[in-house]
Scaffold this motif. Sequence first.
Motif, PDB file in Angstrom:
ATOM      1  N   TYR A 130       0.844  -1.195   0.000  1.00 37.30           N
ATOM      2  CA  TYR A 130       0.000   0.000   0.000  1.00 37.30           C
ATOM      3  C   TYR A 130       0.879   1.246   0.000  1.00 37.30           C
ATOM      4  O   TYR A 130       1.839   1.353   0.779  1.00 37.30           O
ATOM      5  CB  TYR A 130      -0.931  -0.003   1.217  1.00 37.30           C
ATOM      6  CG  TYR A 130      -1.880  -1.176   1.190  1.00 37.30           C
ATOM      7  CD1 TYR A 130      -3.057  -1.133   0.450  1.00 37.30           C
ATOM      8  CD2 TYR A 130      -1.565  -2.349   1.873  1.00 37.30           C
ATOM      9  CE1 TYR A 130      -3.912  -2.219   0.413  1.00 37.30           C
ATOM     10  CE2 TYR A 130      -2.417  -3.444   1.833  1.00 37.30           C
ATOM     11  CZ  TYR A 130      -3.589  -3.375   1.102  1.00 37.30           C
ATOM     12  OH  TYR A 130      -4.429  -4.461   1.040  1.00 37.30           O
ATOM     13  N   LEU A 131       0.529   2.144  -0.883  1.00 38.28           N
ATOM     14  CA  LEU A 131       1.294   3.375  -1.072  1.00 38.28           C
ATOM     15  C   LEU A 131       0.422   4.558  -0.690  1.00 38.28           C
ATOM     16  O   LEU A 131      -0.737   4.658  -1.099  1.00 38.28           O
ATOM     17  CB  LEU A 131       1.739   3.494  -2.530  1.00 38.28           C
ATOM     18  CG  LEU A 131       2.692   4.638  -2.880  1.00 38.28           C
ATOM     19  CD1 LEU A 131       4.042   4.430  -2.210  1.00 38.28           C
ATOM     20  CD2 LEU A 131       2.849   4.745  -4.394  1.00 38.28           C
ATOM     21  N   LYS A 132       1.006   5.461   0.089  1.00 37.53           N
ATOM     22  CA  LYS A 132       0.251   6.615   0.592  1.00 37.53           C
ATOM     23  C   LYS A 132       1.080   7.876   0.421  1.00 37.53           C
ATOM     24  O   LYS A 132       2.244   7.918   0.808  1.00 37.53           O
ATOM     25  CB  LYS A 132      -0.088   6.395   2.072  1.00 37.53           C
ATOM     26  CG  LYS A 132      -0.844   7.540   2.718  1.00 37.53           C
ATOM     27  CD  LYS A 132      -1.076   7.241   4.190  1.00 37.53           C
ATOM     28  CE  LYS A 132      -1.788   8.381   4.897  1.00 37.53           C
ATOM     29  NZ  LYS A 132      -1.977   8.093   6.336  1.00 37.53           N
ATOM     30  N   SER A 143      -3.372  14.326  -1.955  1.00 36.16           N
ATOM     31  CA  SER A 143      -4.230  13.151  -2.098  1.00 36.16           C
ATOM     32  C   SER A 143      -4.013  12.217  -0.912  1.00 36.16           C
ATOM     33  O   SER A 143      -2.885  11.813  -0.636  1.00 36.16           O
ATOM     34  CB  SER A 143      -3.915  12.412  -3.411  1.00 36.16           C
ATOM     35  OG  SER A 143      -4.637  11.196  -3.466  1.00 36.16           O
ATOM     36  N   SER A 144      -5.087  11.877  -0.213  1.00 31.58           N
ATOM     37  CA  SER A 144      -5.000  10.943   0.918  1.00 31.58           C
ATOM     38  C   SER A 144      -5.362   9.520   0.511  1.00 31.58           C
ATOM     39  O   SER A 144      -5.525   8.660   1.358  1.00 31.58           O
ATOM     40  CB  SER A 144      -5.933  11.410   2.045  1.00 31.58           C
ATOM     41  OG  SER A 144      -7.278  11.485   1.576  1.00 31.58           O
ATOM     42  N   LYS A 145      -5.450   9.279  -0.793  1.00 30.45           N
ATOM     43  CA  LYS A 145      -5.832   7.957  -1.289  1.00 30.45           C
ATOM     44  C   LYS A 145      -4.764   6.922  -0.956  1.00 30.45           C
ATOM     45  O   LYS A 145      -3.565   7.207  -0.988  1.00 30.45           O
ATOM     46  CB  LYS A 145      -6.046   8.018  -2.807  1.00 30.45           C
ATOM     47  CG  LYS A 145      -6.431   6.688  -3.430  1.00 30.45           C
ATOM     48  CD  LYS A 145      -6.649   6.839  -4.936  1.00 30.45           C
ATOM     49  CE  LYS A 145      -6.992   5.509  -5.573  1.00 30.45           C
ATOM     50  NZ  LYS A 145      -7.191   5.629  -7.044  1.00 30.45           N
ATOM     51  N   LEU A 146      -5.202   5.709  -0.635  1.00 31.34           N
ATOM     52  CA  LEU A 146      -4.294   4.597  -0.368  1.00 31.34           C
ATOM     53  C   LEU A 146      -4.271   3.710  -1.613  1.00 31.34           C
ATOM     54  O   LEU A 146      -5.282   3.138  -2.004  1.00 31.34           O
ATOM     55  CB  LEU A 146      -4.776   3.808   0.852  1.00 31.34           C
ATOM     56  CG  LEU A 146      -3.761   2.895   1.537  1.00 31.34           C
ATOM     57  CD1 LEU A 146      -2.610   3.708   2.119  1.00 31.34           C
ATOM     58  CD2 LEU A 146      -4.433   2.080   2.635  1.00 31.34           C
ATOM     59  N   TYR A 147      -3.096   3.609  -2.233  1.00 27.90           N
ATOM     60  CA  TYR A 147      -2.957   2.851  -3.480  1.00 27.90           C
ATOM     61  C   TYR A 147      -2.519   1.419  -3.167  1.00 27.90           C
ATOM     62  O   TYR A 147      -1.528   1.205  -2.470  1.00 27.90           O
ATOM     63  CB  TYR A 147      -1.931   3.499  -4.403  1.00 27.90           C
ATOM     64  CG  TYR A 147      -2.295   4.890  -4.846  1.00 27.90           C
ATOM     65  CD1 TYR A 147      -3.010   5.113  -6.011  1.00 27.90           C
ATOM     66  CD2 TYR A 147      -1.918   6.006  -4.083  1.00 27.90           C
ATOM     67  CE1 TYR A 147      -3.343   6.398  -6.415  1.00 27.90           C
ATOM     68  CE2 TYR A 147      -2.252   7.291  -4.479  1.00 27.90           C
ATOM     69  CZ  TYR A 147      -2.965   7.480  -5.642  1.00 27.90           C
ATOM     70  OH  TYR A 147      -3.287   8.750  -6.035  1.00 27.90           O
TER      71      TYR A 147
END
Length: 232
Positions: A130-132, A143-147
């Motif tokens: 997971y990339l943040k 962007s606070s999205k978790l990739y």
Amino acid sequence: MGVNFELRKEGSEEGFTGTTDENGEIIFENLEPGNYSLIETETKEEYKLDENPLFIEVKYNEETEITVKNDLKKGSFRIIKQDMENSQIRLQGVQFELYDEDMNLLETLETDEKGEAFSKEYPSTNRKYYLKEIKTVDGYSFSSKLYEISLNDGEVLDIFIKNSRIPKEPDVVVIEPDPEPEPEPQIQPEPEPVPEPEPEPEPPVVEEPEEKIIEEPIVEEPKIVKLPKTGM
């Protein structure tokens, strides 16, 4: 456990096969002295198969022990940070954190002058990462999205992440109205001289008539004269 090998004696087409046990060990017994080759034919899914044979010399009445190591299948990724509207614009200085499946921090990455950041190699089979994004550059949205990332063995996965510019607030220009022109001074005509009012005539002085004292004549009472009676 579950790794298969084939052991062949030099000059012979016959071989011995075996599979590692729960301890990762395999034992070949009652071998004739001589030179052998050990070939790995199948390994576990998350490991690379080592197809290079290992050459072993077996001596009479001796036990020969060898250790075979397998490398995990690994992959890595490259972050490419771009402007949302123009992909030719790359963003330098954007920071990311990488986590494993249990959200343990693995490393922190920061994009370079090309807007790129390269990760280390990590096991790729049946693994999730997971990339943040934790920091962006001035003028761009965060962007606070978790990739979620899945890696491929021996490959560098490209991850394109785009950020939008923060619209600038328009400058507020206060337009002050032009000052009203001062009225030109009007030349007032000189006032005509006001004639001085003629003095009101003084009322005539009426002399009070002198009071005349009229003296009434003194009337004397008539004198009565009595005459003697006469006979006719």
